[in-house]
Design an enzyme around this catalytic site. Structure first.
Site, PDB file in Angstrom:
ATOM      1  N   TYR A   2      40.528   0.698 -27.421  1.00 58.25           N
ATOM      2  CA  TYR A   2      41.804   0.290 -27.983  1.00 58.25           C
ATOM      3  C   TYR A   2      42.112   1.268 -29.108  1.00 58.25           C
ATOM      4  O   TYR A   2      41.621   1.149 -30.224  1.00 58.25           O
ATOM      5  CB  TYR A   2      41.733  -1.150 -28.488  1.00 58.25           C
ATOM      6  CG  TYR A   2      42.997  -1.643 -29.150  1.00 58.25           C
ATOM      7  CD1 TYR A   2      44.252  -1.320 -28.633  1.00 58.25           C
ATOM      8  CD2 TYR A   2      42.946  -2.442 -30.293  1.00 58.25           C
ATOM      9  CE1 TYR A   2      45.407  -1.754 -29.233  1.00 58.25           C
ATOM     10  CE2 TYR A   2      44.105  -2.885 -30.904  1.00 58.25           C
ATOM     11  CZ  TYR A   2      45.334  -2.549 -30.378  1.00 58.25           C
ATOM     12  OH  TYR A   2      46.499  -2.980 -30.978  1.00 58.25           O
ATOM     13  N   ASP A  27      44.239   0.833 -23.840  1.00 60.27           N
ATOM     14  CA  ASP A  27      45.521   1.060 -24.479  1.00 60.27           C
ATOM     15  C   ASP A  27      45.338   2.278 -25.393  1.00 60.27           C
ATOM     16  O   ASP A  27      44.731   2.184 -26.455  1.00 60.27           O
ATOM     17  CB  ASP A  27      45.915  -0.182 -25.277  1.00 60.27           C
ATOM     18  CG  ASP A  27      47.187  -0.011 -26.078  1.00 60.27           C
ATOM     19  OD1 ASP A  27      47.767   1.096 -26.038  1.00 60.27           O
ATOM     20  OD2 ASP A  27      47.587  -0.969 -26.765  1.00 60.27           O
TER      21      ASP A  27
END
Length: 249
Positions: A106, A143
């Protein structure tokens, strides 16, 4: 092998929105999630598909965090990158298998006013160095908080100074990651327009005014093993949708 990555924007929230049913329906071999926003004692996912579940939470409660569900037990598990300055926010998990590594990430957002842009630039270099240090081919997902090209964002002209589409972030993504790893989706679909994230504001998902910021990247030696890459836009529950990699390894 079927691999899924999904920024759930809060594991406790998505558990109330049929998350377990989605796990069963997708039936992936490896299912990586980002932005759990929870501590380990707050996360209980009862899914018989996945006897192995690994959690890396941020020290700050209700923030960041990653998790991996898998059917096959890995040889080893690493939490973070063994870099103290980057390992307090639960952003990386690495699973080692006999022939490859799976890494979920992330990536830090540069934030409003780009207040974390300098840190983000440091992160990209550190994460790239970490991936390149691994001694087997890598499948890295998550992400990445950047839309690589104008095709990857609905409104490129109005976003060049916004977090996730600045020249600095896009150049860093290219130089630190795409120079060494393959964007599986774009390698198969060079002109296809699909997005993986939509703002909760202005009915963005309804209008499909989105960004493609979630990726599966693989080492070049795995490129010929890619079967398909998909963006699962019909799955709801978060401001992101899952991204899928089918690969023969």
């Amino acid at each position: 092998m079927k691999c899924i990555s999904w920024n759930v924007n809060g594991i406790r929230a998505v558990l109330k929105k049929d998350f377990v049913e989605i796990l069963y329906a997708l039936d992936a071999d490896i299912f990586c999630i980002q932005e759990t926003k929870a501590q380990p004692d707050q996360i209980e996912v009862d899914c018989e598909l996945y006897p192995y579940q690994y959690i890396n939470s941020a020290q700050k409660k209700g923030y960041s965090g990653t998790m991996i569900f898998c059917k096959e037990e890995p040889l080893s598990i690493r939490y973070g990158m063994n870099m103290e300055e980057h390992d307090t926010e639960g952003r990386v998990i690495t699973l080692e298998y006999p022939e490859y590594y799976v890494v979920t990430v992330y990536t830090p957002n540069s934030g409003d006013g780009l207040k974390r842009l300098d840190y983000r630039m440091e992160w990209d270099k550190a994460f790239s160095a970490y991936l390149k240090s691994l001694d087997k081919p890598v499948m890295a997902c998550g992400d990445f908080n950047v839309a690589n090209e104008e095709i990857d964002i609905k409104n490129p002209k109005t976003n060049h100074k916004n977090a996730g589409f600045t020249d600095e972030e896009r150049n860093s993504f290219k130089e630190n990651l795409l120079a060494y790893f393959v964007d599986t989706y774009r390698s198969l679909y060079p002109e296809k327009v699909e997005y993986s994230w939509w703002s909760y504001r202005f009915k963005a998902r309804e209008k499909n005014a989105g960004w493609r910021i979630d990726y599966w990247l693989v080492s070049p030696e795995l490129k010929d093993k890619i079967v398909d890459a998909k963006i699962l836009t019909d799955i709801y529950g978060s401001d992101h949708c899952p991204v899928q990699l089918d690969i023969e390894v």
